[in-house]
Design a protein around this motif. Sequence first.
Motif: not given
Length: 380
Positions: A164-166, A180, A196, A198, A212-213, A223, A225
Amino acid sequence: MILKSKLPNVGTTIFTVMSAMAKEHRAINLSQGFPNFDCPTKLKSLVAHYMKEGYNQYAPMQGVPALTKSISKKVNKFYKKKLDPSKEITITAGATQAIYCAITALIHPEDEVIVIEPAYDSYKPAIDLCGAYAIPYSLKGPDYSIDWKEFHHLFSRNTRMIIINNPHNPTGKVFSEDDMLQLQKITQGTNILVLSDEVYEHLIFEGAKHQSILKFPELYQRSISTFSFGKTFHNTGWKMGYFIAPPEITAEIRKVHQFNVFSVNTPVQHAIAEFSSDLQFFQDLPNFYQEKRDFFLNKMEKSRFQPIESSGTYFQLFDYSQISDLNDVEFSKWLLKEHKVATIPISPFRSKLVDEKVVRVCFAKTEDILKKAANKLCKV
Ligand code: PMP
Ligand code: GLN
């Protein structure tokens, strides 16, 4: 000699192509994502200081302790997550290297990795190199939200990772707490990892909080990140970043990291560590970029380009369907040559051809450039 390519379908990235064309045609470059303004003077002075003081040999493989400690402080402040800096934070040569190491360390042949498209271009080649399969989940504009039921249908017994890209490049979509929680629910009890990305964690608008994760304890356990100092400190050319993951996952990724690069730029790590002690810089970033977005959107009001809501990143999508029937790649090239503004077409961010008649602009530019570009675009 016969060379058998491991990446037969990979060419030059769209970012390189458009930036080179912008130079050739002397166009305003709103294509590749990078600021046209400099990073903080104090940060540059700190790098010079640490170089002069002799901090010029290999850094520890996982990163300079002063920097991993300062990141853990920041993470605790922003995401209320306590980390062991020596076991959960690793400094990398930009987020790109972190992403590459995470995928190659954790993905095996025949594994499936779900990638949310349009997707940043570095994910799929790393998956391909592992002999694994990138399984696309397609976001649909103009909302680009995730239907988690549909998403869940992509799971198979080979699913090993979700990327995922957030906040999301290129759409500017910001995924919510509910997104999430849905992700947490469907991955519970599985062997699926979540990567993830970020890198735009601080580029988020209208007072929204970045989900954020790191804020979700159950998700955190599965995860990795990734973060980029380049996006945060306006110095994409320094190629500095880091990843965060639980100790067992970190240990596996470090096995690749240590033979991929071993360690990254020592004086820059010391400089960033010292500079990061002032959390105000991070806190000011959302407003700094929101002002740029709003300035540009205001100047674009009279144009025939239709903006699509951008809630984060330094990118803004525009629908050009009122202007042209050309596909997005042809349209961006035409726009660049005829109107001297370089943008990025969205279709290269997808594995299957979808022509949404949408282009991306990067608004990480000074107001004079944004104004000049908008003047040109308003004439189209
Ligand atoms: N992920 C995304 C979504 C990005 O837009 C970028 C910027 N190029 C990266 C990762 C890579 O960041 P870095 O420049 O730190 O390698
Ligand atoms: N992240 C930048 C973008 O999306 C590009 C980085 C690159 O050129 N690889 O424009």
